[in-house]
Design a protein around this motif. Sequence first.
Motif, PDB file in Angstrom:
ATOM      1  N   ASP A   1      14.542  26.807 -34.545  1.00  0.00           N
ATOM      2  CA  ASP A   1      14.865  28.023 -34.126  1.00  0.00           C
ATOM      3  C   ASP A   1      14.018  28.692 -33.390  1.00  0.00           C
ATOM      4  N   LYS A  11      14.812  28.073 -29.886  1.00  0.00           N
ATOM      5  CA  LYS A  11      15.704  29.116 -29.069  1.00  0.00           C
ATOM      6  C   LYS A  11      15.263  30.089 -28.973  1.00  0.00           C
ATOM      7  N   ALA A  65      19.270  22.030 -27.433  1.00  0.00           N
ATOM      8  CA  ALA A  65      18.927  23.579 -27.345  1.00  0.00           C
ATOM      9  C   ALA A  65      18.671  23.878 -25.805  1.00  0.00           C
TER      10      ALA A  65
END
Length: 322
Positions: free
Chosen positions: A15, A18, A45
Amino acid sequence: MTPVALVLIGRNEGDRLKRALDAAQGQASRIVYVDSGSTDDSVAAAHKAGAEVVELDMSVPFSAARARNAGFARLEQGDPPDLVQFIDGDCALVPGWIAAAQAHIETDSKLAVVTGWRSEVHRDASVYNQMCDHEWHRPAGPIIACGGDMLVRAEAFRQVGGFSNHVIAAEDDDFCLRLGLAGWRLERLPLEMTRHDAAMTRFGQWWQRAVRAGHGFAQVNGLHPGHFRSEIRRVLLFGLILPLLAIVGAAFSPWVLLMVLGLYAASYLRTVAGLRAENLPPPQARVHALFLTLSKFPNLLGMAKYQLNRVRNRTPEIIEYQ
């Protein structure tokens, strides 16, 4: 103003990557993500965010230097940029940073690097994150070196040949020092640049990071004699000489052991005072000073690892802590 391209490097950042990709939208004209063998969804991603993706050959040892060079090489294809922002995959750009850094670097044609301040997203999640956050905030103004988050003039990057692929830690110091030797200037602005997520919650992570730092001290000092000299001297004194003196001397007189302990205590108190002078709260200064004192031992291991690889003529391998 001249468009700014972005090189983002990472491996299994999840994450955090991201968030980095989201924060870069609208700030960079091109985004290149360089992946060093991720096994999560990092590559997918990056594609989804519209970034150009470079996947490094896994048969060649990874390093942050190699990844940054690969990202710059991709940018050279097509319309080469004049300015490139480098950041790591666990960092997110602060809104407005690139515009501010770009405006400043364009005021001086000999300014090769403009950097700013990193700060930890979860500063108080652990003492290790606290230490990183404090480490990132160095004085603004002219500098001789900085971390890997930096806005770089492409002309200067090309002139010095980019980063040294074989330098696995403190590669940014080596790059900056070579820029200085080539006549370029570097500067840190008193502005927030990136938000970093160290995600260090375990002692083992901190230990490995300190081992990597020691390797960087030794390797970059070998390339630039004198750089990291004081750090190396402290590591040798408190990580090697005093422990040996305590072991050998204790066999003859307990006073030797007491003297060594006194020297450690004096160093600890001096470190606490230095951290307090940098506005760190007293409880945090005491804990940080304890870890800084202890760090000399993993630093020594990293320095020894570098010397052993050099004697054996082996290519050093990346030291990871996450």
